[in-house]
Design a protein around this motif. Structure first.
Motif, short mmCIF file in Angstrom:
data_model
loop_
_atom_site.label_atom_id
_atom_site.label_comp_id
_atom_site.label_asym_id
_atom_site.label_seq_id
_atom_site.Cartn_x
_atom_site.Cartn_y
_atom_site.Cartn_z
N ARG A 162 0.82 -1.22 0.00
CA ARG A 162 0.00 0.00 0.00
C ARG A 162 0.85 1.27 0.00
O ARG A 162 0.31 2.37 -0.15
CB ARG A 162 -0.93 0.01 1.22
CG ARG A 162 -1.97 -1.09 1.16
CD ARG A 162 -3.06 -1.00 2.19
NE ARG A 162 -2.70 -0.42 3.46
CZ ARG A 162 -3.17 -0.82 4.62
NH1 ARG A 162 -4.02 -1.81 4.68
NH2 ARG A 162 -2.80 -0.24 5.74
N GLY A 163 2.15 1.14 0.23
CA GLY A 163 3.02 2.31 0.27
C GLY A 163 2.72 3.21 1.46
O GLY A 163 2.74 4.43 1.34
N GLU A 164 2.44 2.60 2.61
CA GLU A 164 2.04 3.36 3.80
C GLU A 164 2.88 2.98 5.01
O GLU A 164 3.19 1.80 5.21
CB GLU A 164 0.57 3.10 4.12
CG GLU A 164 -0.39 3.53 3.05
CD GLU A 164 -1.80 3.06 3.30
OE1 GLU A 164 -2.69 3.50 2.55
OE2 GLU A 164 -2.04 2.26 4.22
N LEU A 165 3.20 3.98 5.80
CA LEU A 165 3.79 3.75 7.11
C LEU A 165 2.61 3.55 8.06
O LEU A 165 1.69 4.36 8.10
CB LEU A 165 4.63 4.95 7.55
CG LEU A 165 5.29 4.84 8.92
CD1 LEU A 165 6.30 3.70 8.94
CD2 LEU A 165 5.96 6.15 9.28
N VAL A 166 2.64 2.45 8.80
CA VAL A 166 1.48 2.07 9.61
C VAL A 166 1.90 1.86 11.06
O VAL A 166 2.95 1.28 11.33
CB VAL A 166 0.84 0.76 9.07
CG1 VAL A 166 -0.35 0.35 9.91
CG2 VAL A 166 0.45 0.91 7.61
N PHE A 226 -0.02 6.41 7.41
CA PHE A 226 0.60 7.63 6.91
C PHE A 226 1.22 7.35 5.54
O PHE A 226 1.72 6.25 5.31
CB PHE A 226 1.68 8.12 7.87
CG PHE A 226 1.17 8.32 9.27
CD1 PHE A 226 0.67 9.55 9.67
CD2 PHE A 226 1.17 7.27 10.17
CE1 PHE A 226 0.18 9.73 10.95
CE2 PHE A 226 0.68 7.44 11.46
CZ PHE A 226 0.18 8.67 11.84
N ARG A 227 1.18 8.35 4.69
CA ARG A 227 1.78 8.19 3.36
C ARG A 227 2.68 9.38 3.06
O ARG A 227 2.32 10.52 3.33
CB ARG A 227 0.70 8.07 2.30
CG ARG A 227 1.30 7.94 0.89
CD ARG A 227 0.27 7.69 -0.18
NE ARG A 227 -0.22 6.32 -0.03
CZ ARG A 227 -1.49 5.98 -0.16
NH1 ARG A 227 -2.40 6.87 -0.44
NH2 ARG A 227 -1.85 4.73 -0.01
N LEU A 228 3.83 9.08 2.50
CA LEU A 228 4.73 10.11 2.00
C LEU A 228 4.14 10.60 0.69
O LEU A 228 3.94 9.81 -0.24
CB LEU A 228 6.13 9.52 1.79
CG LEU A 228 7.23 10.51 1.44
CD1 LEU A 228 7.50 11.44 2.61
CD2 LEU A 228 8.49 9.76 1.06
N VAL A 229 3.81 11.88 0.63
CA VAL A 229 3.16 12.42 -0.57
C VAL A 229 4.05 13.47 -1.22
O VAL A 229 4.82 14.16 -0.55
CB VAL A 229 1.77 13.02 -0.23
CG1 VAL A 229 0.79 11.93 0.10
CG2 VAL A 229 1.85 14.01 0.92
N LEU A 247 4.23 14.37 4.83
CA LEU A 247 3.76 13.11 5.40
C LEU A 247 2.30 13.32 5.78
O LEU A 247 1.98 14.14 6.64
CB LEU A 247 4.60 12.73 6.62
CG LEU A 247 4.33 11.36 7.21
CD1 LEU A 247 4.66 10.25 6.21
CD2 LEU A 247 5.15 11.16 8.48
N LEU A 248 1.42 12.59 5.14
CA LEU A 248 -0.02 12.77 5.29
C LEU A 248 -0.62 11.63 6.09
O LEU A 248 -0.33 10.46 5.82
CB LEU A 248 -0.66 12.81 3.89
CG LEU A 248 -2.16 13.04 3.80
CD1 LEU A 248 -2.52 14.43 4.31
CD2 LEU A 248 -2.62 12.86 2.37
N ARG A 249 -1.45 11.97 7.08
CA ARG A 249 -2.17 10.93 7.82
C ARG A 249 -3.43 10.58 7.05
O ARG A 249 -4.22 11.44 6.69
CB ARG A 249 -2.52 11.39 9.23
CG ARG A 249 -3.21 10.26 10.02
CD ARG A 249 -3.31 10.53 11.48
NE ARG A 249 -3.83 9.36 12.17
CZ ARG A 249 -3.78 9.21 13.48
NH1 ARG A 249 -3.24 10.14 14.23
NH2 ARG A 249 -4.27 8.13 14.03
N LEU A 250 -3.60 9.30 6.82
CA LEU A 250 -4.77 8.79 6.12
C LEU A 250 -5.83 8.41 7.14
O LEU A 250 -5.57 8.40 8.35
CB LEU A 250 -4.38 7.58 5.27
CG LEU A 250 -3.20 7.81 4.32
CD1 LEU A 250 -2.76 6.51 3.70
CD2 LEU A 250 -3.57 8.82 3.25
#
Length: 148
Positions: free
Chosen positions: A105-109, A120-123, A140-143
């Motif tokens: 998913r390309g996400e830091l969890v 979180f995703r690096l955008v 860094l965006l919180r999803l």
């Protein structure tokens, strides 16, 4: 009423009061633990954002290519405690909170003790507009949090 019966009655009343107090105390302690865990996640992410901004500011001065990785922890010098690394699938349930990077998913969890997740995703570019802190089009965006 004999003294021994009175003492038994007092003991029963005391035990009842303690049980009632504990019935209210345990849920309050659990709510507090959840709030503390959320605060720890927010603190860790804030520190990560600061390190990311520091890296980007340095990059703006000296130039060069940005890392190709979507894992923000590859951009900075340190990793959070309980970081499991880059995983293709989420880890098994744990009794402690853990960090991991979900490659698919390309996400830091961060997986909370309860099982739900903060993601979180690096955008980059236009996507970075909604990020709390951004520089050079990176943030860094919180999803939305994952299900429990």
């Amino acid at each position: 009423m004999p003294a021994s019966d009175r003492r038994k009655y007092e003991l029963a009343v005391f035990i009842l009061i303690v049980v009632i107090l504990l019935a209210f105390l345990f849920p309050a302690l659990e709510r507090t633990r959840v709030q503390i865990e959320e605060a720890a996640v927010q603190t860790e992410v804030a520190a990560l954002r600061v390190e990311l901004l520091d890296y980007l500011a340095h990059h703006e001065l000296v130039g060069g290519a940005l890392p190709a990785s979507d894992n923000p922890l590859r951009w900075v010098q340190r990793q959070p405690d309980a970081y499991l690394g880059e995983l293709a699938v989420p880890p098994a349930a744990s009794t402690t909170g853990v960090w991991y990077f979900n490659r698919s998913r390309g996400e830091l969890v961060y997986r909370y003790r309860r099982g739900n997740e903060a993601r979180f995703r690096l955008v980059r570019g236009v996507e970075a507009t909604g990020a709390a802190a951004r520089l050079a089009g990176v943030g860094l965006l919180r999803l939305d949090d994952g299900p429990p």
